[in-house]
Design a protein around this motif. Structure first.
Motif, mmCIF file in Angstrom:
data_model
loop_
_atom_site.group_PDB
_atom_site.id
_atom_site.type_symbol
_atom_site.label_atom_id
_atom_site.label_comp_id
_atom_site.label_asym_id
_atom_site.label_seq_id
_atom_site.Cartn_x
_atom_site.Cartn_y
_atom_site.Cartn_z
ATOM 1 N N TYR A 483 0.854 -1.190 0.000
ATOM 2 C CA TYR A 483 0.000 0.000 0.000
ATOM 3 C C TYR A 483 0.886 1.235 0.000
ATOM 4 O O TYR A 483 1.791 1.379 0.836
ATOM 5 N N ALA A 509 -8.314 3.556 3.552
ATOM 6 C CA ALA A 509 -7.156 2.725 3.887
ATOM 7 C C ALA A 509 -7.227 2.246 5.333
ATOM 8 O O ALA A 509 -6.787 1.129 5.650
ATOM 9 N N GLU A 510 -7.766 3.072 6.224
ATOM 10 C CA GLU A 510 -7.892 2.656 7.626
ATOM 11 C C GLU A 510 -8.778 1.422 7.744
ATOM 12 O O GLU A 510 -8.489 0.503 8.529
ATOM 13 N N PHE A 513 -6.723 -1.631 6.501
ATOM 14 C CA PHE A 513 -5.756 -2.145 7.478
ATOM 15 C C PHE A 513 -6.468 -2.869 8.618
ATOM 16 O O PHE A 513 -5.981 -3.894 9.122
ATOM 17 N N GLU A 519 -1.739 -2.994 12.118
ATOM 18 C CA GLU A 519 -1.692 -1.696 12.790
ATOM 19 C C GLU A 519 -0.961 -0.710 11.894
ATOM 20 O O GLU A 519 0.221 -0.880 11.589
ATOM 21 N N HIS A 520 -1.695 0.301 11.451
ATOM 22 C CA HIS A 520 -1.130 1.248 10.497
ATOM 23 C C HIS A 520 -0.381 2.355 11.243
ATOM 24 O O HIS A 520 -0.946 3.058 12.068
ATOM 25 N N LYS A 521 0.885 2.479 10.913
ATOM 26 C CA LYS A 521 1.694 3.583 11.423
ATOM 27 C C LYS A 521 2.229 4.369 10.231
ATOM 28 O O LYS A 521 2.351 3.827 9.130
ATOM 29 N N SER A 522 2.559 5.617 10.465
ATOM 30 C CA SER A 522 3.037 6.468 9.372
ATOM 31 C C SER A 522 4.515 6.238 9.109
ATOM 32 O O SER A 522 5.313 7.169 8.981
ATOM 33 N N ILE A 536 3.712 -1.257 3.750
ATOM 34 C CA ILE A 536 3.185 0.106 3.699
ATOM 35 C C ILE A 536 4.312 1.065 3.359
ATOM 36 O O ILE A 536 5.368 1.062 4.018
ATOM 37 N N PRO A 538 4.544 5.003 3.229
ATOM 38 C CA PRO A 538 3.760 6.213 3.543
ATOM 39 C C PRO A 538 4.219 7.442 2.757
ATOM 40 O O PRO A 538 4.714 8.423 3.321
#
Length: 730
Positions: A483, A509-510, A513, A519-522, A536, A538
């Motif tokens: 992603y 996108a949230e 995930f 767990e989406h982190k930047s 991912i 970013p």
């Protein structure tokens, strides 16, 4: 070459003029264009020449003045013309506006097209259901808005939400139009003639419509049982549209065409819908010379052949403008008709295209394609309140460079978000293909052909949350999903399923995930999900077009993700290897393209024994050198085929029949008047004599060239649409 019957409809063309021997290209079918008073006569003339006859007409525009001026029902219908925010009509020509497809307009088209059904056509092509992005201001559209949304109309340029909703409605209206029209006419054909009638939609690619800022139903038509397929209207006119790579804006005809044909293959792959790929040996712009037309035609042709699930072709729109008109000479001092060498090359290719349904398909020295997801919603995000009034308020078709007034408008029109996810791979010989995101929810096995997918919601949105369930299942079964996105797209705020009716996600996108359990982190990260991997990156995908560093960042995370998932160790084919070319073998056909702007400037060397299908003399070559920026199409004479006494390898004629009369073979060839005939034929032994029937049953001996290395002969003759008989004696 395999023989095929015309009812397989492998090749065809569209033409608005009456039959003439100079444009009798001997394809399987012809699409008679337009529904004027001459249509029944034109249909009859082409049928008499043995063609399967279809009809093609415009669905969003056409010569429909009697409807516009109230001669049909007594009511003026100019309020149904598409208009921009300044009240200007969006037109295809004088008194030919693009239409809002109202119910009344649909009923009018249905009645007009019944005449073609009565004339006996086998199929009808409803061309280009198009609604321009800057449209949506006519009174008819405002009425449709109130009916569809049950709320007052909103000017599309005032917010991203209004723009998105307007575009959704535009797509729906043309889907409704086609559904009503095709359903009624199919029933009409059954009731009145007990005949099955087929409907197809010739349409630009999703990529081109997005870049040119046009809305069309595209994949939504797959839900209509009355639609039998599509024609992928990809040609040099669409594929010359400039894009950005490594910070440079320019035409990249091969690369753009490759991606356009790719998404059109994926639109219909796995369905029962027919897909024809269009080629155009010229294009709509009459200002280029013949060398320019030929070079760009070869680029688009070869680009289409890298997508082997499609093996039906519209070999030309308007052959009359190719074979009977003149274009600027290279010295700029006048105009000239098509060179005989180019005309012969075209006929060689046209006849070879009926043979591209091959069981054996192999990528040369590379892994299987990486998929880049695309949704119909890419067309819904093609304007922005910050620039809609100043820079992109008029119709833009990709060629009107003067339209690109401001930097923000140029950024919008170049659509670097998509090219940033594709060109970094394509330019280094890593096969990449756009994949239709919307099909995940339509066909449960749609993603089975792919092991690696790239996805971003920074330039499109998923139309339904169950798309994520399909993606999650695919990943858990071993897929590798990357992603790319930073969440900065303003269109994340439009009123849609991820933020309405109790949902409260900042962007789709949230939800993705969450569905994946990630767990989406930047930060850049790689996660194991079931048997698969989710990575991912970013960053905004458009950044990957700006310089080699950003492009390399994308390639690195894809390569690393594939390594972590174990894909690179499945077989030698999966080894990541960057190079400056693409190579594919489809049976005996070898297709190649060498990139410029790549890792080096080396030419591609192919050694073996080949027939050069781009050469009008069908030359035999034991070495072919393809320079950067060029393409090749070859017939491999060393490819294992069923041994026969005689085999036509390639020809600028349609081989209607090959008859074995003991020690003598008789071949019947047919081709358009005035185009030289040439055939390369493989024989078990060198012939004793070859005779040609120049008059009815009056054979004379003819010369031929014999190539000992390949056991092939080469003959030259004059094409004739009525047929030329050639006797080969051993």
């Amino acid at each position: 070459m395999k023989t095929s019957t015309r009812f397989e409809e492998k090749t065809g063309f569209q033409e608005r003029v009456a039959y003439h021997p100079s444009i009798d290209l001997r394809t399987d079918f012809v699409m008679v264009y337009g529904i004027d008073g001459s249509m029944p006569t034109r249909i009859r003339e082409w049928k008499e020449q043995g063609y399967v006859v279809h009809l093609m007409t415009g669905v969003s525009w056409g010569e429909y003045q009697n409807y516009l001026y109230g001669q049909v029902d007594g009511r003026d219908h100019w309020d149904e013309a598409q208009k921009n925010r300044f009240g200007e009509t969006i037109s295809h020509g004088k008194d030919v506006p693009y239409m809002v497809p109202t119910v009344a307009y649909t009923n009018y088209l249905t009645k007009r097209i019944k005449v073609a059904v009565d004339a006996g056509v086998e199929a009808i092509h409803l061309e280009e259901p198009e609604f321009w992005v800057e449209g949506g201001y006519s009174e008819a559209f405002k009425r449709e808005w109130k009916i569809f949304y049950k709320e007052p109309w909103m000017p599309p340029h005032e917010s991203v939400d209004a723009q998105y909703r307007a575009s959704k409605l535009k797509a729906f209206l043309y889907k409704r139009c086609l559904d009503r029209l095709c359903t009624e006419l199919k029933e009409y054909a059954q009731v009145k003639y007990q005949r099955d009638l087929r409907f197809y939609v010739p349409t630009h690619s999703l990529i081109n419509y997005t870049q040119w800022r046009i809305v069309s139903p595209q994949s939504q038509l797959l839900s209509l049982p009355t639609i039998d397929g599509y024609i992928a209207q990809v040609w040099t006119g669409t594929s010359r549209t400039p894009n950005v790579y490594n910070g440079v804006t320019k035409e990249r005809t091969f690369e753009t065409a490759y991606l356009e044909y790719g998404i059109m293959q994926e639109l219909a792959r796995g369905t029962e819908r027919r897909m024809w790929f269009l080629h155009d040996p010229i294009e709509d712009n009459p200002n280029y010379d013949w060398d320019d037309y030929k070079n760009n035609y070869f680029k688009t042709l070869v680009a289409s052949l890298f997508h082997p699930d499609v093996f039906h072709y519209e070999i030309s729109p308007w052959p009359n403008r190719i074979f009977n008109r003149s274009y600027p000479s290279k010295d700029g001092k006048g105009k000239e008709p098509i060179p005989s060498s180019y005309a012969t090359s075209l006929l060689i290719i046209i006849n070879a295209l009926r043979d591209f349904e091959q069981d054996s398909v192999e990528w040369g020295g590379s892994m299987d394609p990486i998929g880049v997801m695309l949704s119909d919603t890419t067309m819904f995000q093609r304007n922005h309140p910050e620039i809609s009034g100043e820079d992109t308020s008029r119709k833009y078709d990709g060629t009107e460079i003067e339209m690109l007034k401001g930097s923000k408008a140029k950024e919008l029109l170049h659509w670097s978000e998509f090219y940033g996810l594709t060109l970094p791979f394509l330019k280094v010989g890593i096969p990449v293909r756009p994949v239709q995101l919307d099909n995940i929810r339509r066909f449960s096995s749609y993603l089975n052909n792919y092991q690696t997918l790239i996805l971003s919601y920074e330039f499109m949105k998923p139309e339904s949350p169950d798309i994520h369930l399909g993606l999650s299942q695919w990943v858990q079964n071993g897929g590798c999903l990357i992603y790319v996105g930073d969440g900065s797209d303003d269109y994340h705020q439009v009123r849609e399923w991820w933020n309405t009716e109790g949902a409260d996600y900042a962007n789709p996108a949230e939800h993705l995930f969450e569905t994946l359990g990630v767990e989406h982190k930047s930060v850049q990260d790689i996660h194991h999900v079931g048997k698969g991997v989710v990575s991912i990156l970013p960053t905004h995908p458009k950044e990957c077009t700006q310089n080699t560093q950003n492009a390399q960042l994308l390639k690195d995370i894809v390569r690393k993700s594939m390594e972590v998932s174990g894909q690179s160790q499945v077989s030698p084919k999966k080894v990541w290897k960057e190079k400056n070319y693409l190579l594919m073998k489809r049976g005996p056909y070898v297709i190649s393209s060498v990139m410029d702007e790549s890792i080096n400037k080396d030419p591609l060397h192919l050694q073996g024994l080949y027939v050069d299908l781009f050469d009008h003399n069908l030359m035999i070559r034991d070495e072919v050198i393809v320079q950067p920026g060029n393409q090749s199409l070859l017939y491999d004479l060393n490819y294992h085929t069923v041994q026969t006494d005689i085999q036509v390898i390639a020809s600028s004629s349609r081989i209607e029949n090959v008859a074995n009369n003991g020690n003598e073979f008789e071949i019947l060839t047919k081709g358009p008047q005035s185009v030289p005939g040439v055939s390369r034929i493989r024989c078990a032994n060198k012939p004793i004599t070859i005779q040609i029937d120049k008059e009815q049953n009056n054979y004379t001996e003819m010369n031929f060239d014999w190539d000992v290395r390949s056991n092939t002969l080469l003959i030259h003759y004059e094409n004739n649409p009525n047929g030329v008989k050639i006797k080969i004696a051993f």
